[in-house]
Design an enzyme around this catalytic site. Structure first.
Site, mmCIF file in Angstrom:
data_model
loop_
_atom_site.group_PDB
_atom_site.id
_atom_site.type_symbol
_atom_site.label_atom_id
_atom_site.label_comp_id
_atom_site.label_asym_id
_atom_site.label_seq_id
_atom_site.Cartn_x
_atom_site.Cartn_y
_atom_site.Cartn_z
ATOM 1 N N ASP A 1 -18.308 4.068 13.651
ATOM 2 C CA ASP A 1 -17.033 4.271 12.962
ATOM 3 C C ASP A 1 -16.336 2.923 12.782
ATOM 4 O OD1 ASP A 1 -14.699 5.170 11.875
ATOM 5 O OD2 ASP A 1 -14.209 6.585 13.478
ATOM 6 N N GLU B 1 0.823 -1.212 0.000
ATOM 7 C CA GLU B 1 0.000 0.000 0.000
ATOM 8 C C GLU B 1 0.854 1.259 0.000
ATOM 9 O OE1 GLU B 1 -0.474 1.934 3.140
ATOM 10 O OE2 GLU B 1 -0.322 0.447 4.744
ATOM 11 N N LYS C 1 -5.957 10.455 1.065
ATOM 12 C CA LYS C 1 -5.988 9.085 1.583
ATOM 13 C C LYS C 1 -7.177 8.385 0.937
ATOM 14 C CE LYS C 1 -5.990 6.567 5.990
ATOM 15 N NZ LYS C 1 -6.084 6.718 7.468
ATOM 16 N N SER D 1 -13.955 0.702 9.952
ATOM 17 C CA SER D 1 -13.109 0.846 8.770
ATOM 18 C C SER D 1 -13.644 0.065 7.578
ATOM 19 C CB SER D 1 -11.692 0.354 9.094
ATOM 20 O OG SER D 1 -10.904 0.310 7.920
ATOM 21 N N ALA D 2 -13.499 0.674 6.394
ATOM 22 C CA ALA D 2 -13.868 0.002 5.151
ATOM 23 C C ALA D 2 -12.989 -1.214 4.881
ATOM 24 C CB ALA D 2 -13.776 0.978 3.981
ATOM 25 N N ASP D 3 -11.838 -1.293 5.570
ATOM 26 C CA ASP D 3 -10.949 -2.447 5.396
ATOM 27 C C ASP D 3 -11.685 -3.756 5.695
ATOM 28 O OD1 ASP D 3 -9.050 -0.477 5.047
ATOM 29 O OD2 ASP D 3 -7.917 -0.932 6.860
ATOM 30 N N LYS E 1 -4.700 -2.235 14.357
ATOM 31 C CA LYS E 1 -4.029 -1.190 15.120
ATOM 32 C C LYS E 1 -4.589 -1.151 16.541
ATOM 33 C CE LYS E 1 -2.962 1.692 11.093
ATOM 34 N NZ LYS E 1 -3.661 0.974 10.025
ATOM 35 N N VAL F 1 -5.728 0.101 2.929
ATOM 36 C CA VAL F 1 -5.838 -1.357 2.795
ATOM 37 C C VAL F 1 -6.967 -1.707 1.830
ATOM 38 C CG1 VAL F 1 -6.469 -3.478 4.016
ATOM 39 C CG2 VAL F 1 -4.809 -1.904 5.030
#
Length: 317
Positions: free
Chosen positions: A142, A28, A90, A144-146, A163, A110
């Site tokens: 909230d 990435e 981003k 993540s789209a990951d 993380k 990602v």
């Protein structure tokens, strides 16, 4: 329909490797523009590519440059992203069509890297840590789209866990709901980025790159959609003590809440704040775990390539 090919640019080296069935590892570019300052970001990106090569695979750093979905960047392109830094957008799934339309640059997350890797026919992707369910997501939503991308896109992601600024328990629950297998390389405990411990556990322990590659090939053979997550603990000598880093993260999260920082600005703020609080030791840990993941991803890619080649010979017979 393969209209995406109108937007896709694969470097000659990567395309030749793919055509020959050689192992390729996607990388990435968010870490270049948003992960650390110049020139350390460029140096780290080039070192990651070197480590992939040393372990027998071809690196394919992914980014959006001038609206093109690029797979395999030149040194000049990596330097461009590094110097431009935070001015590069981003880019996740939602940003890709806009950046392509407007002819702008994007540092791929990602999720976006997985999509572009899949477009190119790359199955293995190495990163630092994935996004996940943020703390307080039961009210903020909230997430993540990951995680959604792992559920949809057929790419294996090698990382050092989620993380540790995230809610790790809810992240694992979300992945389970989406049918994403979470594997631990030589561990049953979920690593948490800076630290090897988290108090949470992965679905399966895998003890070799060959075992991981075999599991992913079987998933491909079965035609099951989505990817697979491999969690690789940070090397012991660079790992941070669990209670220490947890306390520092709590401190950073509290400040982010006080400042009203939300959405995709949260992670960069928290990582920068933790770097300041830990006097830079978290940045060195970040770099070393990225190197460690790149080596493992390349080893898995080599094994997967060999298995696919053997399978094609058997089929031909």
């Amino acid at each position: 329909m393969e209209n995406f090919k109108n937007y896709l640019e694969i470097s000659a080296e990567v395309q030749q490797a793919l055509d020959a069935g050689q192992p390729v590892v996607a990388l990435e570019s968010t870490i270049i523009s948003h992960g650390m300052p110049y020139p350390q970001n460029v140096e780290t990106a080039l070192n990651v590519e070197k480590i992939v090569r040393q372990n027998g695979a071809i690196p394919a750093t992914v980014a959006i440059i001038g609206g093109k979905l690029k797979v395999g960047l030149s040194k000049q392109e990596i330097t461009h992203l590094g110097k431009k830094g935070l001015d590069v957008i981003k880019a996740s799934r939602r940003d890709m069509p806009i950046l392509a339309t407007k002819g702008e640059d994007g540092a791929t997350t990602v999720a976006a890297t997985m999509i572009i890797a899949a477009f190119a026919g790359i199955s293995i992707f190495s990163t630092g840590g994935i996004g996940g369910v943020h703390r307080g997501a039961e009210t903020t939503m909230d997430i993540s789209a990951d995680l959604e991308e792992l559920a949809m896109t057929p790419v294996m992601v090698v990382c050092a866990g989620a993380k540790s600024i995230l809610d790790l328990g809810l992240t694992l629950e979300y992945l389970e709901t989406k049918g994403v297998a979470v594997l631990g390389y030589q561990t049953k405990e979920l690593p948490a980025f800076y630290t090897r411990e988290s108090g949470y556990y992965v679905d399966y322990r895998m003890d070799s790159p060959a075992e991981i590659a075999s599991a992913f090939k079987t998933k491909q053979d079965l035609g099951l959609k989505g990817g697979m997550l491999v969690t690789n603990p940070i090397p012991q000598q660079y790992a941070m003590e669990h209670d220490y880093i947890t306390a520092k993260i709590e401190e950073a999260v509290k400040e982010a809440n006080q400042l009203g920082i939300k959405g995709k600005e949260t992670t960069p703020f928290l990582l920068d704040k933790i770097k300041q609080i830990t006097s830079g030791t978290s940045l060195e840990a970040n770099i070393q775990l990225v190197y460690n993941n790149a080596a493992l991803a390349a080893q898995i890619a080599v094994q997967l390539s060999q298995m696919q080649h053997a399978s094609s010979l058997t089929f031909d017979l």
